[in-house]
Design a protein around this motif. Structure first.
Motif, mmCIF file in Angstrom:
data_model
loop_
_atom_site.group_PDB
_atom_site.id
_atom_site.type_symbol
_atom_site.label_atom_id
_atom_site.label_comp_id
_atom_site.label_asym_id
_atom_site.label_seq_id
_atom_site.Cartn_x
_atom_site.Cartn_y
_atom_site.Cartn_z
ATOM 1 N N PRO A 445 74.760 -7.247 -17.690
ATOM 2 C CA PRO A 445 75.049 -8.455 -17.279
ATOM 3 C C PRO A 445 74.040 -9.545 -18.569
ATOM 4 C CG PRO A 445 74.548 -7.405 -15.508
ATOM 5 C CD PRO A 445 74.068 -6.338 -16.743
ATOM 6 N N GLU A 446 72.947 -9.142 -18.668
ATOM 7 C CA GLU A 446 72.346 -10.263 -19.610
ATOM 8 C C GLU A 446 72.779 -10.209 -20.888
ATOM 9 O OE1 GLU A 446 70.046 -12.241 -18.497
ATOM 10 O OE2 GLU A 446 70.706 -11.795 -16.594
ATOM 11 N N ALA A 447 73.060 -8.752 -21.652
ATOM 12 C CA ALA A 447 73.497 -9.146 -22.908
ATOM 13 C C ALA A 447 75.109 -9.715 -22.850
ATOM 14 C CB ALA A 447 73.706 -7.524 -23.620
ATOM 15 N N PHE A 448 75.710 -9.497 -22.033
ATOM 16 C CA PHE A 448 77.249 -9.986 -21.638
ATOM 17 C C PHE A 448 77.030 -11.446 -21.554
ATOM 18 C CE2 PHE A 448 80.943 -11.201 -19.599
ATOM 19 C CZ PHE A 448 81.940 -10.404 -20.398
ATOM 20 N N ARG A 449 76.118 -11.845 -20.763
ATOM 21 C CA ARG A 449 76.246 -13.506 -20.687
ATOM 22 C C ARG A 449 75.494 -13.985 -21.948
ATOM 23 N NH1 ARG A 449 71.656 -16.333 -16.417
ATOM 24 N NH2 ARG A 449 72.219 -18.466 -16.654
ATOM 25 N N ARG A 450 74.654 -13.722 -22.602
ATOM 26 C CA ARG A 450 74.377 -14.236 -23.915
ATOM 27 C C ARG A 450 75.443 -14.175 -24.907
ATOM 28 N NH1 ARG A 450 69.992 -10.622 -23.560
ATOM 29 N NH2 ARG A 450 70.626 -9.083 -24.899
ATOM 30 N N GLY A 451 76.335 -13.102 -24.831
ATOM 31 C CA GLY A 451 77.494 -13.336 -25.613
ATOM 32 C C GLY A 451 78.579 -14.338 -25.147
ATOM 33 N N ILE A 452 78.748 -14.675 -23.920
ATOM 34 C CA ILE A 452 79.454 -15.560 -23.559
ATOM 35 C C ILE A 452 78.743 -17.179 -23.988
ATOM 36 C CG2 ILE A 452 80.370 -16.616 -21.462
ATOM 37 C CD1 ILE A 452 81.706 -14.141 -22.142
ATOM 38 N N ARG A 453 77.734 -17.193 -23.994
ATOM 39 C CA ARG A 453 76.793 -18.458 -24.164
ATOM 40 C C ARG A 453 77.174 -18.747 -25.599
ATOM 41 N NH1 ARG A 453 71.112 -19.234 -21.187
ATOM 42 N NH2 ARG A 453 71.930 -19.871 -19.116
ATOM 43 N N SER A 454 77.086 -17.743 -26.496
ATOM 44 C CA SER A 454 77.165 -18.030 -27.933
ATOM 45 C C SER A 454 78.622 -18.324 -28.307
ATOM 46 C CB SER A 454 76.592 -16.506 -28.493
ATOM 47 O OG SER A 454 76.924 -16.657 -30.023
ATOM 48 N N TYR A 455 79.677 -17.788 -27.473
ATOM 49 C CA TYR A 455 80.769 -17.909 -27.661
ATOM 50 C C TYR A 455 81.300 -19.519 -27.281
ATOM 51 C CZ TYR A 455 86.094 -17.760 -26.688
ATOM 52 O OH TYR A 455 87.526 -17.844 -26.681
ATOM 53 N N MET A 456 80.643 -20.112 -26.419
ATOM 54 C CA MET A 456 80.807 -21.365 -25.758
ATOM 55 C C MET A 456 80.222 -22.546 -26.900
ATOM 56 S SD MET A 456 82.751 -21.790 -23.234
ATOM 57 C CE MET A 456 83.613 -20.359 -22.518
ATOM 58 N N GLN A 457 79.070 -22.210 -27.180
ATOM 59 C CA GLN A 457 78.218 -22.930 -28.127
ATOM 60 C C GLN A 457 78.882 -22.952 -29.548
ATOM 61 O OE1 GLN A 457 74.359 -21.216 -27.562
ATOM 62 N NE2 GLN A 457 74.172 -22.127 -25.565
ATOM 63 N N ARG A 458 79.591 -21.873 -30.007
ATOM 64 C CA ARG A 458 80.225 -22.051 -31.145
ATOM 65 C C ARG A 458 81.645 -22.604 -31.380
ATOM 66 N NH1 ARG A 458 80.516 -16.938 -35.431
ATOM 67 N NH2 ARG A 458 81.428 -17.802 -37.029
ATOM 68 N N TYR A 459 82.447 -22.609 -30.383
ATOM 69 C CA TYR A 459 83.674 -23.040 -30.219
ATOM 70 C C TYR A 459 83.927 -24.254 -29.299
ATOM 71 C CZ TYR A 459 84.285 -18.528 -32.909
ATOM 72 O OH TYR A 459 84.395 -17.646 -33.887
ATOM 73 N N PRO A 460 83.277 -25.105 -29.150
ATOM 74 C CA PRO A 460 83.453 -26.203 -27.996
ATOM 75 C C PRO A 460 84.536 -27.126 -28.706
ATOM 76 C CG PRO A 460 81.503 -26.537 -29.019
ATOM 77 C CD PRO A 460 81.832 -25.333 -29.672
ATOM 78 N N TYR A 461 85.498 -27.528 -27.940
ATOM 79 C CA TYR A 461 86.584 -28.405 -28.333
ATOM 80 C C TYR A 461 87.565 -27.846 -29.297
ATOM 81 C CZ TYR A 461 83.577 -31.664 -26.008
ATOM 82 O OH TYR A 461 82.905 -32.030 -24.883
ATOM 83 N N GLN A 462 87.606 -26.470 -29.480
ATOM 84 C CA GLN A 462 88.194 -25.664 -30.666
ATOM 85 C C GLN A 462 88.913 -24.497 -30.064
ATOM 86 O OE1 GLN A 462 85.772 -24.656 -34.218
ATOM 87 N NE2 GLN A 462 84.003 -25.441 -33.277
ATOM 88 N N ASN A 463 89.673 -23.936 -30.800
ATOM 89 C CA ASN A 463 90.481 -22.651 -30.593
ATOM 90 C C ASN A 463 89.776 -21.463 -30.920
ATOM 91 O OD1 ASN A 463 92.506 -25.285 -30.835
ATOM 92 N ND2 ASN A 463 93.357 -24.077 -29.197
ATOM 93 N N ALA A 464 89.999 -20.479 -29.980
ATOM 94 C CA ALA A 464 89.711 -19.236 -30.543
ATOM 95 C C ALA A 464 90.619 -17.859 -30.242
ATOM 96 C CB ALA A 464 88.399 -19.055 -29.893
ATOM 97 N N ILE A 465 90.418 -16.748 -30.817
ATOM 98 C CA ILE A 465 91.187 -15.955 -30.478
ATOM 99 C C ILE A 465 90.346 -14.714 -30.107
ATOM 100 C CG2 ILE A 465 92.899 -16.304 -32.614
ATOM 101 C CD1 ILE A 465 91.461 -14.107 -34.050
ATOM 102 N N THR A 466 91.006 -13.520 -29.428
ATOM 103 C CA THR A 466 90.107 -12.658 -28.732
ATOM 104 C C THR A 466 89.105 -12.189 -29.690
ATOM 105 O OG1 THR A 466 92.170 -12.056 -27.412
ATOM 106 C CG2 THR A 466 90.398 -10.431 -27.526
ATOM 107 N N ASP A 467 89.498 -11.598 -30.867
ATOM 108 C CA ASP A 467 88.350 -11.244 -31.828
ATOM 109 C C ASP A 467 87.103 -11.956 -32.004
ATOM 110 O OD1 ASP A 467 89.659 -9.002 -32.139
ATOM 111 O OD2 ASP A 467 90.396 -9.388 -34.300
ATOM 112 N N ASP A 468 87.179 -13.246 -31.615
ATOM 113 C CA ASP A 468 86.035 -14.440 -32.084
ATOM 114 C C ASP A 468 85.208 -13.931 -30.878
ATOM 115 O OD1 ASP A 468 87.237 -15.592 -34.148
ATOM 116 O OD2 ASP A 468 88.366 -16.935 -32.850
ATOM 117 N N LEU A 469 85.657 -13.631 -29.409
ATOM 118 C CA LEU A 469 84.824 -13.294 -28.412
ATOM 119 C C LEU A 469 83.899 -12.025 -28.415
ATOM 120 C CD1 LEU A 469 83.818 -14.015 -25.696
ATOM 121 C CD2 LEU A 469 85.907 -12.741 -24.578
#
Length: 905
Positions: A445-469
């Motif tokens: 859970p912790e590693a997964f949450r860090r990844g989700i936070r990083s994804y949110m902080q990198r792509y705000p107000y933008q578009n992303a694809i699955t590979d970005d996650l």
């Protein structure tokens, strides 16, 4: 968007329809492979998406609309700031059901456009007299549009009594209906900011994504309400609502939360508002990015559509039964549903709104994650609800769909935006949810949450694809994610993990595993490989699971601490079916009461699915449920109820149904005796939902005591409505309606027509639709297409009639096809009518459904309909080839029907 759609509602099991949770049928094809189906190891298409030209892109929309609810028309004007990237003399944008009257390019000098509409492509081309050089310009367009009576584009929701009718306007734009409200670039990657103004009748309230910026006098009857400029967002997230509304609100930190509802009903949003306050803090912390808008409104709209809620940024649309809780009307299941739907839509404010998929083939990035987060958040605040256990039925629906040739990968190619309606299904939502849960369990859970936070902080107000996650998760976890994730999202199907051999040696047991595809048709022969995280543990307190990733048909070995028996997929966190040798299965069955509830559920679901597919005796399931202790978790008993009711449907119009119903009553009646009709002090919330299920099921199975008590309580309710507690109101009405005679039917119909509250009216009309007498069912169908119930309620009534009288509902639909089609929104349009036939158990209905699909459903929108055809096909196969096993088993058990019980058709 929370999917409670009639496209998912199709072919629902009777129990689920009785509960108001519309689920797809668990059957699929085996007798015939639809011509339109494609091999599972091939992509659905290789063509590139059809998108607007990229030479001109929007930056900002300034929109003004003047709706006229009476005429169902609106006038609009929009000034669009565009960036021209390449020299051009034409601008192409989306427009559907709009009349563009005038378009001007604000340049020096101004250029008046020649306007060409292309209805088939849902586009408009503005052609100018000279070349437009690269730069920033403003395009001004005057236009007209229509207000729909279905939940699509700008639509009207009617409520109130015939003597005092009321109307509310709202919008629903996902996936591609913003183009029905304003000429725009209606694609998720064409993000822009929006300023919206609307002419509002004095005395009414308007709401949009942002707070009100200004209210000015427009004329003697209307104000002009202007909303603040929105953040950069996709067009499908724009929202407008207006009507005779009131607010229930509070400020949480820097965010103003509110429930907005028809006047006199906002207080019923108190539970939703309290839930939203809890969830806002949780999501702010989990995602590591605070909610960015100044307010979050939750708007309750009477009626319904092919969905229950839509995540418009800052202005979430809910139909009333997904947001409002009435202490006098709403059972515990409704309260829990409200929390889950609110959690789903609020999760979208980050996953979908702040970071948006690039194109509709990655819709699962929105819906799979919101579905996963709805459970995670609910479990955080209400662990007593056991939401992961309750939601297991949703994952199983996805697995049943995924076991057919007519399935599709989670990441599904979408050619045109309007074809994305086909992607709002159990694979996108529930398989997506299951894959995310599996990856979280695999990474921690912790590693997964860090990844989700990083994804949110990198792509705000933008578009992303699955590979970005996947890239952000891999960086956070320090291990590969994409290979496993790709196997489960880029190819279809369900892995089947079979225990081939078991060898015990001292304190260790070695199991040999083999992987193949689980399928109920020829898809089972596909040679697909999934890198699958497999866990295994011995039965007993404190036995730690062993885990490793296995792939392919070659034998894999896992050494497990402890002795036999061994259970795989411990906790049911991974997406696969488990198959045991008969001896190992029987050993697990004998120790069923020692398994954790999640593992009990897994054994039950896998046993039934393998039996349906012919891989094991179907009667293994019936023997297994006899091992279920009376104090088993409510979710376990709900699974048993669900399956018994599915079997009952297979016996429709057969004499053996009376024998099976006797077995079902014998299985469930003792449990109802423990649970009782009435709520008890300090009773767990989940027990209240089990009570609802038990009453619904035993009513369906003709339990005399339940039917008599429901009738007694209904008669008391007619005399004094306060005599019927909210906790059992729905099952009482439904059980009473099942065996209704003309007198009871007429009484309930009169109550429904007189009810002023939309929630109460919906409950009564919904119960009315369960009357199984064919003459009364035919009357229900006629009422459903009248103006008495709302359009959405009418459609639900037709679907509910189809659970008890599918052939009658099918014939009625064919006779009234035009009237039905006029009531269907984009999510329902091509599969509602096929869904009625798909509930039949009549063999010749298969050919009729085939002809209907071929003649009425365009090839590019046929995916859902083909799945319904496969459902019916497989149900008929199970009825023909597997049901006799149950008949023989019942005879061997000495089950005899009560003479008084006669199958109701």
């Amino acid at each position: 968007m929370n999917l409670n759609s009639l496209s998912t509602l199709v072919c629902a099991a009777v129990m689920t329809l009785l509960l108001g949770e519309f689920l797809p049928m668990e059957r699929t094809s085996g007798l015939f492979t639809p011509a339109a189906a494609q091999p599972a190891d091939q992509p659905l298409t290789t063509a590139a998406p059809i998108q607007l030209p990229s030479n001109v892109v929007p930056e900002h929309y300034d929109i003004f609309v003047r709706p006229d609810a009476g005429s169902l028309r609106f006038d609009g004007s929009v000034r669009i700031t565009v960036s021209v990237r390449e020299p051009t003399s034409a601008i192409v944008l989306n427009a559907a059901d709009l009349q563009l009257k005038r378009a001007v390019l604000r340049s020096s000098p101004e250029q008046l456009a020649a306007i060409a509409l292309h209805p088939e492509q849902q586009t408009a081309t503005l052609t100018f007299g000279q070349t437009i050089e690269p730069g920033t310009y403003e395009v001004a367009i005057d236009y007209e549009g229509r207000i729909s009576e279905n939940a699509d584009g700008l639509f009207v929701a009617k409520y109130g009594s015939p003597e005092a009718p009321k109307r509310m306007l709202a919008t629903q734009f996902e996936p591609v209906s913003a183009r029905r409200f304003v000429p725009c670039w209606d694609e998720p990657a064409r993000k822009a900011t929006f300023s919206l103004s609307v002419a509002v009748p004095k005395g009414e309230v308007a709401v949009s994504n942002m707070p009100v910026e200004e209210i000015a006098e427009l004329d003697g009857e209307r104000h002009r309400v202007r909303f603040q400029r929105s953040p950069k967002m996709s067009s499908y997230l724009l929202f407008l609502g207006m009507g005779d509304l009131e607010r229930l609100e509070r400020t949480v930190g820097s965010t103003k939360l509110a429930v907005v509802a028809r006047k006199g009903s906002a207080s019923k949003g108190q539970f939703a508002l309290d839930s939203a306050e809890q969830l806002l803090g949780y999501f702010n912390g989990y995602f590591g990015v605070p909610y960015p808008l100044p307010k979050l409104d939750m708007i309750a709209v009477p009626g319904g559509g092919g969905f229950s809620a839509m995540e418009n940024w800052g202005a979430i649309l809910y139909f009333e039964n997904a947001l409002l809780v009435d202490p006098a009307l709403s059972p515990e299941s409704a309260r829990q549903r409200v929390f889950v739907v609110v959690a789903h839509e609020m999760a979208h404010q980050w996953f979908g709104n702040l970071v948006t998929m690039q194109w509709w083939d990655d819709l699962w990035l929105n819906e799979g994650f919101a579905s996963w987060m709805e459970n995670k958040a609910t479990d955080r605040f209400h662990p007593e609800w056991m939401m992961w256990l309750q939601s297991e039925s949703g994952r199983q629906r996805a697995m049943r769909q995924d076991a057919k040739r007519t399935t599709h990968p989670v990441i599904q190619p979408v050619i045109r935006g309007d074809q994305a309606t086909q992607s709002f299904d159990e694979i996108t939502y529930r398989k997506g949810q299951a894959v995310i849960r599996m990856l979280e369990s695999y990474l921690g859970p912790e590693a997964f949450r860090r990844g989700i936070r990083s994804y949110m902080q990198r792509y705000p107000y933008q578009n992303a694809i699955t590979d970005d996650l996947w890239a952000e998760l891999e960086k956070a976890a320090g291990q590969p994610v994409k290979p496993i994730a790709d196997d489960f999202t880029r190819q279809p199907g369900v892995p089947l993990i079979s225990v081939q051999d078991v060898k015990a040696a001292g304190s260790q047991t070695t199991i040999t595993l083999r992987q193949e595809r689980f399928g109920v048709d020829d898809s089972a022969r596909d040679l697909l490989v999934w890198r699958t995280p497999v866990s295994a543990a011995a039965i007993g307190v404190g036995m730690l699971p062993a885990a490793q990733v296995i792939a392919g048909p070659s034998p894999s070995f896992i050494s497990v601490p402890g002795a036999l028996p061994i259970k795989i997929n411990v906790g049911q966190t991974a997406y696969y079916r488990s198959h045991y040798p008969q001896e190992a299965f029987l050993a697990l069955a004998e120790r069923f009461s020692l398994l954790l509830p999640a593992d009990q559920l897994g054994l039950l679901y896998d046993s039934w699915a393998l039996g349906e597919a012919g891989l094991t005796p179907l009667t293994d399931y019936l023997a297994l449920i006899r091992k279920a202790p009376p104090d088993a978790d409510s979710a376990v008993w709900r699974q048993i109820i669900e399956t018994l009711m599915s079997i009952d449907r297979l016996y429709a119009r057969q004499a053996e149904q009376t024998t099976f119903r006797a077995f079902a009553r014998t299985t469930l009646a003792p449990l109802l005796a423990q649970v009782g009709w009435d709520t008890r002090p300090k009773e767990p919330d989940i027990r209240a939902i089990l009570r609802e299920d038990l009453l619904n099921a035993l009513g369906q199975f003709g339990e005399p005591a339940v039917m008599a008590e429901a009738r007694r309580r209904f008669d008391a309710f007619v005399a004094d409505p306060k005599s019927l507690p909210a906790a059992i109101r729905l099952p009482t009405l439904r059980v009473a309606a099942l065996s209704a005679d003309p007198v009871l039917y007429g009484t309930m119909h009169e109550l429904a027509t007189k009810a002023a509250d939309p929630l109460e009216k919906d409950q009564l009309f919904g119960a009315l639709a369960l009357a199984e007498d064919p003459a009364l069912a035919r009357r229900t169908l006629e009422i459903a297409l009248s103006n008495e119930p709302s359009r959405a309620t009418g459609l639900r009534m037709i679907m509910r009639v189809a659970t008890g009288n599918p052939d009658l509902a099918w014939q009625f639909a064919l006779e009234h096809l035009d009237a039905l089609n006029a009531r269907l929104d984009a999510l329902q349009r091509y599969d509602f009518v096929p869904s009625l036939a798909a509930q039949s158990t009549t063999p010749h209905r298969l050919g009729e459904l085939r002809r209907f699909i071929d003649e009425n459903v365009p090839a590019e929108f046929r995916q859902s309909a083909e799945r319904l055809y496969a459902d019916l096909n497989f149900r008929l196969e199970v009825k023909t080839e597997r049901l006799p096993q149950i008949t023989q088993w019942l005879a061997a058990q000495g089950i005899v029907p009560q003479a008084a019980q006669v199958p109701r058709q």
